[in-house]
Design a protein around this motif. Sequence first.
Motif, PDB file in Angstrom:
ATOM      1  N   VAL A 188      19.343  91.548  71.429  1.00  0.00           N
ATOM      2  CA  VAL A 188      19.312  91.243  69.996  1.00  0.00           C
ATOM      3  C   VAL A 188      17.960  91.676  69.430  1.00  0.00           C
ATOM      4  O   VAL A 188      16.913  91.231  69.895  1.00  0.00           O
ATOM      5  N   VAL A 189      18.011  92.576  68.459  1.00  0.00           N
ATOM      6  CA  VAL A 189      16.773  93.113  67.886  1.00  0.00           C
ATOM      7  C   VAL A 189      16.519  92.562  66.490  1.00  0.00           C
ATOM      8  O   VAL A 189      15.418  92.712  65.947  1.00  0.00           O
ATOM      9  N   ALA A 190      17.511  91.964  65.883  1.00  0.00           N
ATOM     10  CA  ALA A 190      17.332  91.417  64.538  1.00  0.00           C
ATOM     11  C   ALA A 190      18.395  90.355  64.287  1.00  0.00           C
ATOM     12  O   ALA A 190      19.477  90.397  64.866  1.00  0.00           O
ATOM     13  N   GLU A 191      18.065  89.409  63.442  1.00  0.00           N
ATOM     14  CA  GLU A 191      18.991  88.327  63.126  1.00  0.00           C
ATOM     15  C   GLU A 191      19.197  88.233  61.628  1.00  0.00           C
ATOM     16  O   GLU A 191      18.282  88.479  60.855  1.00  0.00           O
ATOM     17  N   LYS A 192      20.404  87.857  61.256  1.00  0.00           N
ATOM     18  CA  LYS A 192      20.610  87.482  59.867  1.00  0.00           C
ATOM     19  C   LYS A 192      20.042  86.088  59.660  1.00  0.00           C
ATOM     20  O   LYS A 192      19.793  85.364  60.623  1.00  0.00           O
ATOM     21  N   MET A 383      21.655  94.788  69.217  1.00  0.00           N
ATOM     22  CA  MET A 383      22.584  94.029  68.379  1.00  0.00           C
ATOM     23  C   MET A 383      21.844  93.347  67.229  1.00  0.00           C
ATOM     24  O   MET A 383      20.721  92.869  67.394  1.00  0.00           O
ATOM     25  N   VAL A 384      22.525  93.298  66.094  1.00  0.00           N
ATOM     26  CA  VAL A 384      22.093  92.428  65.005  1.00  0.00           C
ATOM     27  C   VAL A 384      23.038  91.246  65.061  1.00  0.00           C
ATOM     28  O   VAL A 384      24.251  91.431  65.077  1.00  0.00           O
ATOM     29  N   THR A 385      22.502  90.042  65.167  1.00  0.00           N
ATOM     30  CA  THR A 385      23.404  88.893  65.263  1.00  0.00           C
ATOM     31  C   THR A 385      23.424  88.111  63.954  1.00  0.00           C
ATOM     32  O   THR A 385      22.395  87.942  63.313  1.00  0.00           O
ATOM     33  N   PRO A 386      24.612  87.631  63.588  1.00  0.00           N
ATOM     34  CA  PRO A 386      24.703  86.793  62.389  1.00  0.00           C
ATOM     35  C   PRO A 386      24.190  85.383  62.643  1.00  0.00           C
ATOM     36  O   PRO A 386      23.958  84.640  61.702  1.00  0.00           O
ATOM     37  N   ALA A 387      24.000  85.005  63.916  1.00  0.00           N
ATOM     38  CA  ALA A 387      23.514  83.660  64.217  1.00  0.00           C
ATOM     39  C   ALA A 387      21.995  83.637  64.166  1.00  0.00           C
ATOM     40  O   ALA A 387      21.349  84.546  64.650  1.00  0.00           O
ATOM     41  N   ALA A 388      21.441  82.600  63.559  1.00  0.00           N
ATOM     42  CA  ALA A 388      19.986  82.486  63.501  1.00  0.00           C
ATOM     43  C   ALA A 388      19.507  81.635  64.662  1.00  0.00           C
ATOM     44  O   ALA A 388      20.058  80.579  64.932  1.00  0.00           O
ATOM     45  N   TYR A 402      13.015  89.438  70.882  1.00  0.00           N
ATOM     46  CA  TYR A 402      14.279  90.006  71.340  1.00  0.00           C
ATOM     47  C   TYR A 402      15.146  88.905  71.940  1.00  0.00           C
ATOM     48  O   TYR A 402      14.636  88.025  72.632  1.00  0.00           O
ATOM     49  N   GLY A 403      16.448  88.979  71.672  1.00  0.00           N
ATOM     50  CA  GLY A 403      17.394  88.090  72.340  1.00  0.00           C
ATOM     51  C   GLY A 403      17.895  88.792  73.586  1.00  0.00           C
ATOM     52  O   GLY A 403      18.626  89.776  73.498  1.00  0.00           O
ATOM     53  N   TRP A 404      17.471  88.302  74.722  1.00  0.00           N
ATOM     54  CA  TRP A 404      17.794  89.011  75.971  1.00  0.00           C
ATOM     55  C   TRP A 404      17.883  88.017  77.115  1.00  0.00           C
ATOM     56  O   TRP A 404      16.879  87.625  77.687  1.00  0.00           O
ATOM     57  N   LEU A 405      19.091  87.579  77.404  1.00  0.00           N
ATOM     58  CA  LEU A 405      19.334  86.749  78.582  1.00  0.00           C
ATOM     59  C   LEU A 405      20.453  87.434  79.333  1.00  0.00           C
ATOM     60  O   LEU A 405      21.624  87.110  79.174  1.00  0.00           O
ATOM     61  N   PRO A 406      20.107  88.432  80.142  1.00  0.00           N
ATOM     62  CA  PRO A 406      21.133  89.284  80.726  1.00  0.00           C
ATOM     63  C   PRO A 406      22.064  88.533  81.671  1.00  0.00           C
ATOM     64  O   PRO A 406      21.625  87.744  82.500  1.00  0.00           O
TER      65      PRO A 406
END
Length: 446
Positions: A188-192, A383-388, A402-406
Amino acid sequence: MAERLTTDPLPLLRDLIRIDTTNPPGNERACVDYLTARLAHRDELNVKVLARTPDRANLIVRFPGRGVAPPLLLHGHSDVVPVTGQRWQHPPFAAELIDGEVWGRGAVDMKGGLSMMLTALTRLHESGQRPAGDVVLAVVADEEHGSINGARWLTAEHPELFSGIRYGIGEEGGAGLDLAGLRIHPVVVAEKRACWYRATVRGPGGHASRLSPPGMAAGQLGTLLTRLSGARLPRHLGPAARRMLTDVAQALPEHLATAVRALRDDPTDAPPAGLPQAAALQLDSVLRHTVNPTVIRAGDKINVLPGEASAELDGRILPGEHSREEFEAEIRALIGPDAELDLLVEGLAVRQDRIAEPMFGGFYDLLTELTSKADPGAVPLPMVTPAATDAGFFAGLGIRCYGWLPMNLPAGAEHRTLLHTADERIPVEALEFGTSLLTELLRDYR
Ligand SMILES: [Zn+2]
């Protein structure tokens, strides 16, 4: 319960799930006490417990590095969402191990992630290696309920804990993409961010036994709901979404790739065609702000025309330089001037100008390289995620998060969609996969 943290994330995760940190009320202190008792013997660690309110403790562990790179942040929340009203096949706080999976609230979101992070630090410690920079692990409270006692408070009141940090790793917020059997590793590189309103319309009340006067509230609300239903707000293609669509297209067979490229490039902004519906909706949602009516209210007596009717609107603003005013103007253009709009919640707008690093490049490449090496058949995707998530608060300090929990999940696995619902669980193999990749990240980080 374990006496000290080991190099196996499994017993740790099972213990953490059994500590009920349902938020509200949270009671994350129990989790922090459990962890500090098992970290205490590592006197070289700098361990801090900070709480805005006593029961809602946060734990900050600083693992000293070699001082040749800036510190790296790992952040994870210790609270979980409630299970009320859900029908679980196995009890949500028993952490049962069934067919190679650990069942329970928080298995993925995100006690699983916390266990990976904590165990990665333990492995590093046991190996005698030191990371290039300090590793700052923040186990925070209250993520699921506004972060008032967690990241929001910590970053506002104790920003010095995070000074000098360039990159952060946190949760994915359930990012996933079910398309053409792609086995993906989301980064995840960006969030809404959330922007929630209540829209209220008013009209004449009266006895419901006769023809209704023009402009009755329930009718106006009906019109408003119809306008919102399936509405696509104007398109704003940002750099993260562009890269996401480009990389998705690259990984797909040609007929689907063409559809994704059309979505990315079409100046007329035609609705996506040629993609399965769920994937089309997900990809289209990273191109625009979204707004959906959720809680609908009008009247409480069957023979009385309600003078007022309302809908709560779950709005999501794209990452980047988009203001609430811009978003509100788009909603107005859709619903007209009559409804009253009251702002209920606005998520923190991350000031991109405070973040020195680009979202792609060195560190991002390191994450995707590690993933590809560990799982050659799968595709790492930005990914851009809609979840904050809490990433927004840390990004507010200038940290590129970054959101990264592989997790090595099979294509179409439902594990990422079980967050916040019944039957949340994680395969032990995925837990191990994430732990070993996080350990490698700490070793390879420059
Ligand atoms: Zn979470």
